[in-house]
Design a protein around this motif. Sequence first.
Motif, mmCIF file in Angstrom:
data_model
loop_
_atom_site.group_PDB
_atom_site.id
_atom_site.type_symbol
_atom_site.label_atom_id
_atom_site.label_comp_id
_atom_site.label_asym_id
_atom_site.label_seq_id
_atom_site.Cartn_x
_atom_site.Cartn_y
_atom_site.Cartn_z
ATOM 1 N N MET A 16 76.281 30.529 -23.237
ATOM 2 C CA MET A 16 76.907 31.806 -22.616
ATOM 3 C C MET A 16 76.861 32.871 -23.907
ATOM 4 N N ALA A 17 77.192 32.377 -25.004
ATOM 5 C CA ALA A 17 77.196 33.080 -26.381
ATOM 6 C C ALA A 17 75.832 33.521 -26.814
ATOM 7 N N VAL A 18 74.928 32.601 -26.661
ATOM 8 C CA VAL A 18 73.567 33.148 -26.854
ATOM 9 C C VAL A 18 72.939 34.056 -26.080
ATOM 10 N N LEU A 19 73.330 34.067 -24.485
ATOM 11 C CA LEU A 19 73.052 34.945 -23.727
ATOM 12 C C LEU A 19 73.615 36.150 -24.094
ATOM 13 N N ALA A 20 74.859 36.260 -24.337
ATOM 14 C CA ALA A 20 75.519 37.558 -24.655
ATOM 15 C C ALA A 20 74.768 38.206 -25.928
ATOM 16 N N ILE A 21 74.445 37.367 -26.879
ATOM 17 C CA ILE A 21 73.883 38.071 -28.260
ATOM 18 C C ILE A 21 72.571 38.732 -27.865
ATOM 19 N N MET A 22 71.632 37.891 -27.007
ATOM 20 C CA MET A 22 70.341 38.526 -26.535
ATOM 21 C C MET A 22 70.381 39.673 -25.786
ATOM 22 N N ALA A 23 71.499 39.622 -24.868
ATOM 23 C CA ALA A 23 71.766 41.090 -24.021
ATOM 24 C C ALA A 23 72.121 42.182 -24.997
ATOM 25 N N LEU A 24 72.827 41.904 -25.926
ATOM 26 C CA LEU A 24 73.252 42.958 -26.705
ATOM 27 C C LEU A 24 72.092 43.467 -27.635
ATOM 28 N N LEU A 25 71.303 42.574 -28.277
ATOM 29 C CA LEU A 25 70.419 42.968 -28.894
ATOM 30 C C LEU A 25 69.159 43.629 -27.964
ATOM 31 N N LEU A 26 68.805 43.356 -26.660
ATOM 32 C CA LEU A 26 68.068 44.040 -25.923
ATOM 33 C C LEU A 26 68.541 45.179 -25.595
ATOM 34 N N HIS A 27 70.069 45.489 -25.287
ATOM 35 C CA HIS A 27 70.337 46.635 -25.077
ATOM 36 C C HIS A 27 70.325 47.595 -26.285
ATOM 37 N N ARG A 28 70.561 47.100 -27.276
ATOM 38 C CA ARG A 28 70.526 47.963 -28.663
ATOM 39 C C ARG A 28 69.241 48.173 -29.130
ATOM 40 N N TYR A 29 68.170 47.312 -28.976
ATOM 41 C CA TYR A 29 66.857 47.775 -29.760
ATOM 42 C C TYR A 29 65.882 47.648 -28.472
ATOM 43 N N ARG A 30 66.219 48.260 -27.348
ATOM 44 C CA ARG A 30 65.333 48.223 -26.290
ATOM 45 C C ARG A 30 63.896 49.120 -26.477
ATOM 46 N N PRO A 39 71.956 36.182 -11.768
ATOM 47 C CA PRO A 39 72.050 37.922 -11.692
ATOM 48 C C PRO A 39 72.494 38.797 -13.011
ATOM 49 N N PHE A 40 73.291 38.358 -13.711
ATOM 50 C CA PHE A 40 73.766 38.858 -14.871
ATOM 51 C C PHE A 40 72.672 38.999 -16.145
ATOM 52 N N VAL A 41 71.921 37.845 -16.182
ATOM 53 C CA VAL A 41 71.065 37.636 -17.156
ATOM 54 C C VAL A 41 69.760 38.804 -16.935
ATOM 55 N N PHE A 42 69.476 38.978 -15.578
ATOM 56 C CA PHE A 42 68.385 39.955 -15.158
ATOM 57 C C PHE A 42 68.822 41.261 -15.088
ATOM 58 N N LEU A 43 70.096 41.303 -15.086
ATOM 59 C CA LEU A 43 70.779 42.771 -15.269
ATOM 60 C C LEU A 43 70.573 43.217 -16.488
ATOM 61 N N ALA A 44 70.823 42.405 -17.433
ATOM 62 C CA ALA A 44 70.690 42.782 -18.832
ATOM 63 C C ALA A 44 69.465 43.107 -19.253
ATOM 64 N N ILE A 45 68.274 42.474 -18.467
ATOM 65 C CA ILE A 45 66.870 42.795 -18.716
ATOM 66 C C ILE A 45 66.763 44.020 -18.109
ATOM 67 N N ILE A 46 67.054 44.067 -16.797
ATOM 68 C CA ILE A 46 66.556 45.267 -15.927
ATOM 69 C C ILE A 46 67.788 46.091 -15.484
ATOM 70 N N PRO A 47 68.259 47.017 -16.055
ATOM 71 C CA PRO A 47 69.599 47.709 -15.651
ATOM 72 C C PRO A 47 69.435 48.044 -14.119
ATOM 73 N N SER A 48 68.446 48.400 -13.477
ATOM 74 C CA SER A 48 68.299 48.986 -12.135
ATOM 75 C C SER A 48 68.169 47.792 -11.403
ATOM 76 N N LEU A 49 68.312 46.529 -11.690
ATOM 77 C CA LEU A 49 67.979 45.261 -10.898
ATOM 78 C C LEU A 49 68.344 45.418 -9.248
ATOM 79 N N PHE A 50 69.436 45.812 -9.194
ATOM 80 C CA PHE A 50 70.194 45.908 -7.805
ATOM 81 C C PHE A 50 69.458 46.995 -6.928
ATOM 82 N N ALA A 51 69.044 47.924 -7.528
ATOM 83 C CA ALA A 51 68.580 49.245 -6.779
ATOM 84 C C ALA A 51 67.617 50.041 -7.462
#
Length: 271
Positions: A44-58, A116-128
């Motif tokens: 889960m820590a690795v997931l959080a780090i990757m999600a933050l990297l993707l958010h910061r350097y999209r 769902p949290f993993v793919f929400l990090a990849i695609i912010p509009s995952l749900f709609a």
Amino acid sequence: MWMLLAASLLVSGFDRRVALFLLLVATVWAGYSGVLQPAGVGVMAVLAIMALLLHRYRQIGAVAVGAELGLLFIAINLLSHFAPGFNNLRVLDQVRVGEMSAPFSMYYNFDKALLPFVFLAIIPSLFATRPLRHAQRRHWLLLIVSLPVLLLLATVAGGLKIEMHFPQWFGQFFLANLFFVSLAEEALFRGYLQRRLSQLIGPLAGLLASAVLFGISHLAGGALLVGFATVAGVIYGLAWMWSGRLWVATLFHFALNLLHLLFFTYPAYRP
């Protein structure tokens, strides 16, 4: 803990801060109760780090692609229960819901619920998102009718039998199947794969390709299950394509599973 996890998933499409707070509380509880072990905390820590990297350097292509592929790789391992450190709770152990039904076990899967949290990090509009195609009311009606029709076709093919039941563990099934199965799988196959494939090869080809991949994911159940899961994937894919809403596809997925449990041998016919 499991209700908290389900609540975090329920609100994740509306308020991410509340969803992440609920997920954090559920994670701490899972660690305290032994469901989440140190290796799982590391995942889960690795997931959080990757999600933050993707958010910061999209906007930086190489970093964004690398982070997305890394998240996808971990997500597939979570789906397959290959990621270490998750001691999922076995709720049912080799029960038979009816005389003609095969025995089966059911789990509350903490690892799979993270999808769902993993793919929400990849695609912010995952749900709609904007629907890829618009459908009329009669198309939606046909799609709804296709759910029991598919189960009846499986009965004609010999994979199922009509057998009505309402098990005492219905509430547990409702929680596990809606949040930890249907939503998790739809986040991957429709919210992520169908969307990405539709961008690459077009909406119709993306629909069919994601449905085939969904069918292949049921390979352990045999060729008949793969075939019917592929058709089910087309139904869920159309629900997503016409609505642009992940929850619509999820509710179609859950509705089919619910009809299966209540009116047919579950999970398969075995006298």
